[in-house]
Design a protein around this motif. Structure first.
Motif, PDB file in Angstrom:
ATOM      1  N   GLY A  80       0.530  11.005 -11.818  1.00  0.00           N
ATOM      2  CA  GLY A  80      -0.453   9.963 -11.529  1.00  0.00           C
ATOM      3  C   GLY A  80       0.262   8.642 -11.302  1.00  0.00           C
ATOM      4  N   LEU A  81       0.261   8.189 -10.049  1.00  0.00           N
ATOM      5  CA  LEU A  81       1.019   6.981  -9.701  1.00  0.00           C
ATOM      6  C   LEU A  81       0.193   5.719  -9.928  1.00  0.00           C
ATOM      7  CD1 LEU A  81       2.362   8.426  -6.338  1.00  0.00           C
ATOM      8  CD2 LEU A  81       3.614   8.314  -8.490  1.00  0.00           C
ATOM      9  N   GLY A  82      -1.124   5.900  -9.999  1.00  0.00           N
ATOM     10  CA  GLY A  82      -1.984   4.730 -10.183  1.00  0.00           C
ATOM     11  C   GLY A  82      -2.138   3.916  -8.920  1.00  0.00           C
ATOM     12  N   ILE A  83      -2.243   4.613  -7.791  1.00  0.00           N
ATOM     13  CA  ILE A  83      -2.386   3.924  -6.505  1.00  0.00           C
ATOM     14  C   ILE A  83      -3.858   3.897  -6.111  1.00  0.00           C
ATOM     15  CG2 ILE A  83      -1.846   4.043  -4.032  1.00  0.00           C
ATOM     16  CD1 ILE A  83       0.933   5.086  -4.891  1.00  0.00           C
ATOM     17  N   GLU A  84      -4.333   2.716  -5.825  1.00  0.00           N
ATOM     18  CA  GLU A  84      -5.750   2.556  -5.452  1.00  0.00           C
ATOM     19  C   GLU A  84      -5.912   2.831  -3.963  1.00  0.00           C
ATOM     20  OE1 GLU A  84      -8.341   1.444  -7.631  1.00  0.00           O
ATOM     21  OE2 GLU A  84      -6.932   2.000  -9.200  1.00  0.00           O
ATOM     22  N   LYS A 134       6.182  -3.139  -0.194  1.00  0.00           N
ATOM     23  CA  LYS A 134       5.901  -1.712  -0.362  1.00  0.00           C
ATOM     24  C   LYS A 134       6.578  -1.172  -1.617  1.00  0.00           C
ATOM     25  CE  LYS A 134       5.014  -0.168   4.314  1.00  0.00           C
ATOM     26  NZ  LYS A 134       3.978   0.817   4.417  1.00  0.00           N
ATOM     27  N   PRO A 135       5.832  -0.422  -2.434  1.00  0.00           N
ATOM     28  CA  PRO A 135       6.426   0.091  -3.665  1.00  0.00           C
ATOM     29  C   PRO A 135       7.188   1.401  -3.464  1.00  0.00           C
ATOM     30  CG  PRO A 135       4.112   0.634  -3.608  1.00  0.00           C
ATOM     31  CD  PRO A 135       4.412  -0.093  -2.324  1.00  0.00           C
ATOM     32  N   CYS A 136       7.419   1.806  -2.207  1.00  0.00           N
ATOM     33  CA  CYS A 136       7.886   3.174  -1.958  1.00  0.00           C
ATOM     34  C   CYS A 136       9.244   3.520  -2.579  1.00  0.00           C
ATOM     35  CB  CYS A 136       7.903   3.465  -0.465  1.00  0.00           C
ATOM     36  SG  CYS A 136       6.235   3.519   0.198  1.00  0.00           S
ATOM     37  N   SER A 137      10.190   2.601  -2.570  1.00  0.00           N
ATOM     38  CA  SER A 137      11.487   2.990  -3.127  1.00  0.00           C
ATOM     39  C   SER A 137      11.376   3.139  -4.641  1.00  0.00           C
ATOM     40  CB  SER A 137      12.579   1.999  -2.727  1.00  0.00           C
ATOM     41  OG  SER A 137      12.267   0.720  -3.201  1.00  0.00           O
ATOM     42  N   VAL A 138      10.596   2.239  -5.273  1.00  0.00           N
ATOM     43  CA  VAL A 138      10.364   2.349  -6.716  1.00  0.00           C
ATOM     44  C   VAL A 138       9.596   3.636  -7.015  1.00  0.00           C
ATOM     45  CG1 VAL A 138       8.999   1.346  -8.599  1.00  0.00           C
ATOM     46  CG2 VAL A 138      10.477  -0.111  -7.224  1.00  0.00           C
ATOM     47  N   CYS A 139       8.589   3.900  -6.212  1.00  0.00           N
ATOM     48  CA  CYS A 139       7.759   5.098  -6.370  1.00  0.00           C
ATOM     49  C   CYS A 139       8.617   6.363  -6.278  1.00  0.00           C
ATOM     50  CB  CYS A 139       6.683   5.097  -5.291  1.00  0.00           C
ATOM     51  SG  CYS A 139       5.560   6.493  -5.357  1.00  0.00           S
ATOM     52  N   GLY A 140       9.480   6.404  -5.275  1.00  0.00           N
ATOM     53  CA  GLY A 140      10.342   7.571  -5.087  1.00  0.00           C
ATOM     54  C   GLY A 140      11.257   7.781  -6.291  1.00  0.00           C
ATOM     55  N   ILE A 142      10.764   6.803  -9.372  1.00  0.00           N
ATOM     56  CA  ILE A 142       9.972   7.223 -10.529  1.00  0.00           C
ATOM     57  C   ILE A 142       9.596   8.698 -10.398  1.00  0.00           C
ATOM     58  CG2 ILE A 142       7.742   6.914 -11.690  1.00  0.00           C
ATOM     59  CD1 ILE A 142       8.002   3.897 -11.074  1.00  0.00           C
ATOM     60  N   LYS A 143       9.166   9.091  -9.198  1.00  0.00           N
ATOM     61  CA  LYS A 143       8.763  10.495  -9.005  1.00  0.00           C
ATOM     62  C   LYS A 143       9.946  11.435  -9.249  1.00  0.00           C
ATOM     63  CE  LYS A 143       6.633   9.945  -4.945  1.00  0.00           C
ATOM     64  NZ  LYS A 143       5.804  10.173  -3.743  1.00  0.00           N
ATOM     65  N   ARG A 144      11.097  11.086  -8.678  1.00  0.00           N
ATOM     66  CA  ARG A 144      12.274  11.954  -8.847  1.00  0.00           C
ATOM     67  C   ARG A 144      12.635  12.100 -10.323  1.00  0.00           C
ATOM     68  NH1 ARG A 144      13.933   9.317  -4.260  1.00  0.00           N
ATOM     69  NH2 ARG A 144      15.131   7.770  -5.414  1.00  0.00           N
ATOM     70  N   GLU A 228      -3.728   9.577   3.687  1.00  0.00           N
ATOM     71  CA  GLU A 228      -2.351   9.377   3.239  1.00  0.00           C
ATOM     72  C   GLU A 228      -2.406   8.320   2.150  1.00  0.00           C
ATOM     73  OE1 GLU A 228       0.754  10.251   4.538  1.00  0.00           O
ATOM     74  OE2 GLU A 228       0.451  10.849   6.623  1.00  0.00           O
ATOM     75  N   CYS A 229      -1.357   8.210   1.366  1.00  0.00           N
ATOM     76  CA  CYS A 229      -1.222   7.089   0.443  1.00  0.00           C
ATOM     77  C   CYS A 229      -1.324   5.804   1.281  1.00  0.00           C
ATOM     78  CB  CYS A 229       0.133   7.173  -0.239  1.00  0.00           C
ATOM     79  SG  CYS A 229       0.567   5.678  -1.131  1.00  0.00           S
ATOM     80  N   PRO A 230      -2.079   4.801   0.806  1.00  0.00           N
ATOM     81  CA  PRO A 230      -2.243   3.590   1.624  1.00  0.00           C
ATOM     82  C   PRO A 230      -0.914   2.902   1.966  1.00  0.00           C
ATOM     83  CG  PRO A 230      -3.181   3.318  -0.594  1.00  0.00           C
ATOM     84  CD  PRO A 230      -2.882   4.762  -0.420  1.00  0.00           C
ATOM     85  N   PHE A 231       0.107   3.146   1.167  1.00  0.00           N
ATOM     86  CA  PHE A 231       1.401   2.509   1.439  1.00  0.00           C
ATOM     87  C   PHE A 231       2.217   3.252   2.504  1.00  0.00           C
ATOM     88  CE2 PHE A 231       0.440   1.129  -2.932  1.00  0.00           C
ATOM     89  CZ  PHE A 231       0.372  -0.242  -2.691  1.00  0.00           C
ATOM     90  N   ALA A 232       1.730   4.423   2.898  1.00  0.00           N
ATOM     91  CA  ALA A 232       2.476   5.200   3.905  1.00  0.00           C
ATOM     92  C   ALA A 232       2.293   4.612   5.303  1.00  0.00           C
ATOM     93  CB  ALA A 232       2.011   6.648   3.882  1.00  0.00           C
ATOM     94  N   VAL A 233       1.264   3.790   5.470  1.00  0.00           N
ATOM     95  CA  VAL A 233       0.982   3.221   6.794  1.00  0.00           C
ATOM     96  C   VAL A 233       2.174   2.408   7.297  1.00  0.00           C
ATOM     97  CG1 VAL A 233      -0.550   1.670   8.081  1.00  0.00           C
ATOM     98  CG2 VAL A 233      -1.480   3.126   6.285  1.00  0.00           C
TER      99      VAL A 233
HETATM  100  S1  Q46 Z   1       6.434   6.711  -1.813  1.00  0.00           S
HETATM  101 FE1  Q46 Z   1       5.173   5.125  -0.929  1.00  0.00          FE
HETATM  102 FE2  Q46 Z   1       4.685   7.745  -0.943  1.00  0.00          FE
HETATM  103 FE3  Q46 Z   1       4.748   6.454  -3.270  1.00  0.00          FE
HETATM  104  S2  Q46 Z   1       3.905   4.517  -2.616  1.00  0.00           S
HETATM  105 FE4  Q46 Z   1       2.716   6.053  -1.526  1.00  0.00          FE
HETATM  106  S3  Q46 Z   1       3.796   6.215   0.414  1.00  0.00           S
HETATM  107  S4  Q46 Z   1       3.226   7.896  -2.612  1.00  0.00           S
HETATM  108  S5  Q46 Z   1       5.339   9.699  -0.291  1.00  0.00           S
END
Ligand code: Q46
Ligand code: ZN
Ligand code: ZN
Length: 313
Positions: A80-84, A134-140, A142-144, A228-233
Motif C-alpha cells: 500500500g503506497l498511499g497514492i491518491e 514525482k515520487p517515482c524514484s523514492v517509490c521504486g 521503497i517497493k524494492r 495507471e498510477c497518477p504519477f505515471a503520466v
Molecule cells: S513508481 Fe511512480 Fe509507479 Fe510509484 S509513484 Fe506511481 S508511477 S507506482 S510503477
C-alpha cells in the motif's frame, strides 16, 4: 479469423507468431508460454514457494492467476503506497487485489507504507527530496526494499513480478540509449540471490506482450484497475513504449527480437566485466542487512532515518 487449433472463432491474432486462436485455446496457450519461460530461465520449481508482487493491475493479477493454474505454491504481496488520485488509486487497487485473492482462496500479505513507516510514499518523497515533483524514484526504492524483505522474512524461495515484454523492452531501450552498463547487466528474466540477504527475483511474463496480457485478463474475466498510477503520466518509459509500438506495427516481432537478442548478447559475455565489478562493490547494509553499494547505511535506511525524525517531532 479462424483458430488455428480448432477452426473455431478466433479472438486474437498473434502477428509475431503468425497465430490466430479462439478464446479457449488462447487461455491454454498463454500459460504454456509462461511455463516455457519459467523452465528456460530456471526461475523456480513446483516445490518452491513463490511470493507474487501484486498491484491490482492486469499483469500482476493475471500472473498470479496463471501461476495458480499451473499448480505453483503462491502467496501474494500487496504494498500500500498511499497514492491518491481520481479513484483513490491505492484503495481501489487493494480492493481489487483482495477481491481476486478471496475469489481464488489465495493468501495475500498486505504491507502499508504509511502504517509501517509513519508516512505514505508521496509524503516521504516530499519530505526527503524537496522540490521533486514525482515520487517515482523514492517509490521504486521503497517497493524494492519491502518486496525483498517480505520475501526473505516470509521464507519464500523467490519473488515474482508482473513485468511484461513491453515493460522490459522499454527499460532496455532507455538503458541502451544511455549505455548504462550497470543497469544493463542486471536486467534479465532472473536476478539471482547471489548476495546474502537477497531473494531471487523473476519475471515470468518477460516474453509476453502487453496486449496479450490485456487479452488474457479480459478473457479470464479478471477485474483489475484500469487507471495507471497518477504519477505515471508523462513518464519516459511510456514514451519509449510508444516508440517501440510504432516499430512493432511495421515489423511484427521487433520488440521480442530486441529483448531476446539482448539476452543472447548478455549470455555471450557482453557485460561480464561490469557484472563482476558491480557484485564486488556490494556489501550488506549494517541496519537492514540488504545489499548496498554505498558506504555505511543503504539509501533506503538513510531515507527512513529522516522519516523517523520527522514523524517523531
Ligand atoms: S513508481 Fe511512480 Fe509507479 Fe510509484 S509513484 Fe506511481 S508511477 S507506482 S510503477
Ligand atoms: Zn480453438
Ligand atoms: Zn538498509
Amino acid at each position: 479469423m479462424k483458430c488455428r487449433k480448432c477452426g473455431g472463432r478466433g479472438v486474437i491474432n498473434l502477428r509475431q507468431h503468425k497465430l490466430i486462436l479462439c478464446k479457449e485455446h488462447y487461455l491454454e496457450w498463454l500459460p504454456e508460454q509462461v511455463q516455457r519461460a519459467i523452465d528456460r530461465y530456471h526461475m523456480f520449481t513446483p516445490q518452491e514457494r513463490v511470493l507474487v508482487a501484486v498491484s491490482g493491475g492486469k499483469d500482476s493479477l493475471s500472473l498470479w492467476d496463471i501461476l495458480t493454474r499451473l499448480g505453483y505454491h503462491t502467496d501474494g504481496l500487496y504494498i500500500g503506497l498511499g497514492i491518491e488520485g481520481e479513484v483513490h488509486y491505492s484503495d481501489e487497487s487493494l480492493r481489487l487485489t483482495e477481491q481476486f485473492a478471496g475469489a481464488h482462496g489465495l493468501h495475500l500479505n498486505t504491507i502499508k507504507v504509511a502504517e509501517e513507516y509513519g508516512l505514505a510514499v508521496p509524503e516521504i518523497a516530499q519530505q526527503t527530496y524537496h522540490g521533486q515533483t514525482k515520487p517515482c524514484s523514492v517509490c521504486g526504492r521503497i517497493k524494492r526494499h519491502i518486496m525483498n524483505r517480505a520475501a526473505r522474512d516470509g521464507g519464500y524461495d523467490v519473488l515474482a513480478t508482473g513485468h511484461n515484454l513491453d515493460d522490459e523492452a522499454a527499460v532496455l531501450f532507455g538503458n541502451t540509449l544511455n549505455w548504462s552498463a550497470g543497469y544493463l547487466m542486471r536486467q534479465g528474466p532472473v536476478l539471482e540471490a547471489d548476495i546474502p540477504g537477497v531473494v531471487r527475483k523473476v519475471k515470468p511474463l518477460c516474453r509476453i506482450y502487453e496486449r496479450e496480457m490485456a487479452a488474457y485478463a479480459l478473457l479470464r474475466g479478471i477485474e483489475y484497475i484500469y487507471d495507471e498510477c497518477p504519477f505515471a503520466v508523462g513518464a519516459t518509459s511510456i514514451y519509449y513504449k510508444e516508440l517501440l509500438n510504432q516499430l512493432e506495427a511495421d515489423h511484427p516481432g521487433a520488440k521480442l527480437n530486441f529483448y531476446l537478442s539482448f539476452l543472447q548478447a548478455k549470455k555471450g559475455g557482453l557485460f561480464t566485466g561490469a557484472a563482476d565489478q558491480a557484485r564486488q562493490s556490494l556489501h550488506p547494509c549494517p541496519t537492514c542487512g540488504q545489499p548496498t553499494s554505498v558506504e555505511g547505511e543503504c539509501a533506503f535506511c538513510r531515507m527512513m532515518g529522516k522519516v523517523k525524525k520527522l514523524t517523531k517531532s
